[in-house]
Design an enzyme around this catalytic site. Structure first.
Site, PDB file in Angstrom:
ATOM      1  N   HIS A 269     -10.184   7.656 -25.943  1.00  0.00           N
ATOM      2  CA  HIS A 269      -9.766   6.947 -27.161  1.00  0.00           C
ATOM      3  C   HIS A 269      -8.553   7.614 -27.817  1.00  0.00           C
ATOM      4  CE1 HIS A 269     -13.284   4.136 -27.499  1.00  0.00           C
ATOM      5  NE2 HIS A 269     -13.743   5.002 -26.609  1.00  0.00           N
TER       6      HIS A 269
ATOM      7  N   ASP B 203      -1.270   8.956 -32.492  1.00  0.00           N
ATOM      8  CA  ASP B 203      -2.553   8.242 -32.595  1.00  0.00           C
ATOM      9  C   ASP B 203      -2.826   7.513 -31.286  1.00  0.00           C
ATOM     10  OD1 ASP B 203      -4.855   7.159 -33.744  1.00  0.00           O
ATOM     11  OD2 ASP B 203      -3.832   6.659 -35.625  1.00  0.00           O
TER      12      ASP B 203
HETATM   13  P1  ADP Z   1      -9.598   6.984 -35.879  1.00  0.00           P
HETATM   14  O1  ADP Z   1     -10.465   6.460 -34.776  1.00  0.00           O
HETATM   15  O2  ADP Z   1      -8.706   8.109 -35.493  1.00  0.00           O
HETATM   16  O3  ADP Z   1     -10.339   7.292 -37.131  1.00  0.00           O
HETATM   17  P2  ADP Z   1      -8.626   4.222 -36.124  1.00  0.00           P
HETATM   18  O4  ADP Z   1      -7.591   3.673 -37.056  1.00  0.00           O
HETATM   19  O5  ADP Z   1      -8.440   3.805 -34.716  1.00  0.00           O
HETATM   20  O6  ADP Z   1      -8.583   5.795 -36.285  1.00  0.00           O
HETATM   21  O7  ADP Z   1     -10.073   3.764 -36.570  1.00  0.00           O
HETATM   22  C1  ADP Z   1     -10.529   4.034 -37.860  1.00  0.00           C
HETATM   23  C2  ADP Z   1     -11.694   3.115 -38.201  1.00  0.00           C
HETATM   24  O8  ADP Z   1     -12.392   3.668 -39.298  1.00  0.00           O
HETATM   25  C3  ADP Z   1     -11.221   1.727 -38.613  1.00  0.00           C
HETATM   26  O9  ADP Z   1     -12.122   0.760 -38.115  1.00  0.00           O
HETATM   27  C4  ADP Z   1     -11.268   1.793 -40.136  1.00  0.00           C
HETATM   28  O10 ADP Z   1     -11.563   0.564 -40.745  1.00  0.00           O
HETATM   29  C5  ADP Z   1     -12.377   2.780 -40.397  1.00  0.00           C
HETATM   30  N1  ADP Z   1     -12.091   3.543 -41.628  1.00  0.00           N
HETATM   31  C6  ADP Z   1     -11.049   4.349 -41.845  1.00  0.00           C
HETATM   32  N2  ADP Z   1     -11.099   4.827 -43.115  1.00  0.00           N
HETATM   33  C7  ADP Z   1     -12.171   4.320 -43.705  1.00  0.00           C
HETATM   34  C8  ADP Z   1     -12.751   4.421 -45.010  1.00  0.00           C
HETATM   35  N3  ADP Z   1     -12.229   5.145 -45.992  1.00  0.00           N
HETATM   36  N4  ADP Z   1     -13.892   3.740 -45.233  1.00  0.00           N
HETATM   37  C9  ADP Z   1     -14.429   3.005 -44.268  1.00  0.00           C
HETATM   38  N5  ADP Z   1     -13.929   2.843 -43.043  1.00  0.00           N
HETATM   39  C10 ADP Z   1     -12.817   3.492 -42.753  1.00  0.00           C
END
Ligand code: ADP
Length: 465
Positions: A161, A366
């Site tokens: 991922h 990322d």
């Molecule tokens: P990573 O896997 O590195 O965290 P991604 O952007 O691919 O980054 O995925 C992040 C996921 O987590 C997304 O589905 C997003 O909606 C969720 N997310 C990120 N920040 C928050 C938050 N503050 N509250 C709830 N969900 C969150």
């Protein structure tokens, strides 16, 4: 693609560090795999959130849910060395091109190897001959090699991922090239983006001496492995629906026209480029006095991996920066940066995306970045917001209609904020429609289907079926 989720004869055995407990809302990955797990009588195996005193090789059934979930438990020491240590203080920084933040400890490396060996033993006990195995992410890189050592010849796929590092970055970590050997134990390795496939080719051929027989087919020490990009998607249709509903339920006053809202949503991680985002916004405010009081940034950044030093540092840096920007610009009716340091329910998040005019997605590195995709899916197609996206997010390869920026260049981000704020509705609609077409075609169901179909093909080629 046969649309059957690559459903073979056997069960699908899914493995990830954490098991979906059902306590938190289902992420895209769980939704994508639930169907095939259910139909194949499959199982999800992962670590239970709570630790145990004594290492044990038993699996505990987690009741409820549409498919079987089996959890193993780690001791606190294993959790520390394997998870906080090697996975998140070595692999994560190196894979995100931040070898300077690596904290390598030989004991952690040993614990990581030992935990993967133990998981292999546990999994081997429940395996049947026809099962297919799908391993997820960097915590479990050596698992397939350990399974092969135990004589397991089932089809094994792996999906990373995160980004895949360059050969050079991989060499910054002690024994970095052993990762190539671990990869070769799979039938299929899936990466997020084409750039990752290029990096993996460099590592496999130059560091490990693997031969590339044809594009993406590698041979080393009598094993063959296929490697390709499978960019992960979101459940696009579902997210669009959720955003529409949630928007109607947002508390009043979130956006007061004519004020425009920019949103950032990220785990608080140094790879997400949050300090440069805040500095770019400050730069924008320095240059664009006309926009004072007319635009604000809502940054939602819940903490993760607390106790790992690099994460404590980034938290402090960011709080300082937000304070400085607000100190310099805020007045009694306007706070330029609203910084929320906690998770927000998925539904609220969807509504906030829809209420926002701009999303700032500016990671320094990322794997994919799902926030970029969620933001686009959440927009009102008649009056959509604008996505500003880092070229270093895997998503940039699929989303050229976003405003693509270099996250290190604060001047460029500031200029693109202005472009986004002043973009005519016709252009916003055109860009949004093009982005939605991609998100609809390559959603998370497409992703799991494409991967599992390729896994079936790759393993059939190996055993000559
Ligand atoms: P990573 O896997 O590195 O965290 P991604 O952007 O691919 O980054 O995925 C992040 C996921 O987590 C997304 O589905 C997003 O909606 C969720 N997310 C990120 N920040 C928050 C938050 N503050 N509250 C709830 N969900 C969150």
């Amino acid at each position: 693609m046969d649309g059957s989720g690559g459903l073979g004869r056997g069960r699908l055995i899914c493995l990830s560090n954490r098991i979906p407990t059902g306590a938190e809302p289902s992420g895209g990955l769980v939704v994508a795999l639930a169907d095939v797990l259910e139909r194949s009588g499959g199982i999800w195996i992962g670590a239970a959130p709570e630790t145990t005193d004594q290492p044990e090789d038993d699996l505990t059934e987690i009741e409820g849910g549409a498919f079987r979930r089996l959890a193993f438990r780690l001791t606190a020491a294993e959790q520390e060395g394997y998870y906080a240590g090697f996975s998140n203080s070595v692999l994560w920084p190196v894979f995100h091109d931040r070898a300077d933040l690596m904290e390598f400890r030989r004991e952690d490396h040993e614990t990581y190897r030992a935990v993967n060996r133990r998981i292999a033993r546990i999994v081997a006990k429940v395996l049947r001959r026809e099962d297919r195995i799908w391993i997820h992410d960097y915590h479990l890189l050596p698992l397939a090699a350990e399974l092969r050592r135990l004589g397991v010849e089932n089809p094994i796929g792996f999906f990373l991922h995160t980004p895949f590092p360059t050969a050079l970055a991989l060499q910054s970590m002690p024994q970095g090239n052993e990762i190539c050997g671990w990869l070769m134990a799979h039938d299929l390795v899936g990466l997020q983006a084409q750039r990752d496939c290029v990096h993996a080719r460099g590592a496999l051929t130059r560091l490990a001496g693997a031969e590339e027989l044809e594009e993406g087919l590698y041979a080393l020490d009598g094993r063959r492995m296929r490697l390709a990009a499978f960019p992960i998607g979101i459940d696009t249709a579902d997210f669009t629906r959720l955003a529409g509903q949630a928007f109607d339920r947002l508390p009043p006053g979130i956006v007061k026209p004519p004020r425009q809202l920019m949103i950032g949503v990220d785990r608080l991680d140094y790879s997400k480029g949050l300090p440069n985002r805040f500095r770019a916004f400050r730069h924008f405010l320095d240059l664009q006095e006309d926009w004072h009081r007319r635009v604000s940034l809502l940054q939602i950044a819940p903490p993760t991996r607390e106790g790992v030093k690099a994460y404590d540092d980034i938290r402090e840096e960011l709080e300082g920066l937000a304070g400085k920007v607000n100190g310099a610009f805020a007045d009694i009716t306007w706070t330029p940066i609203r910084y929320i340091h906690r998770p927000v329910p998925r539904e609220t998040l969807a509504g906030l995306y829809r209420a926002s005019h701009i999303a700032l997605v500016t990671p320094l590195m990322d794997g994919m970045n799902l926030v970029a995709k969620e933001f686009v899916a959440a927009q009102d197609p008649e009056d959509p917001g604008v996505l500003i996206l880092s070229r270093f997010a895997g998503a940039a390869e699929q989303m050229p209609e976003a405003l693509i920026v270099n996250p290190h260049d604060e001047g460029e981000i500031a200029a693109q904020i202005l472009t986004a704020l002043t973009m005519p509705r016709s252009e916003r609609r055109r860009r949004h429609a093009a982005l939605m077409e991609g998100l609809g075609a390559q959603d998370v169901h497409w992703w799991s289907d494409a991967f599992l179909t390729a896994l079936t093909g790759a393993s059939a080629a190996r055993v000559g079926r």
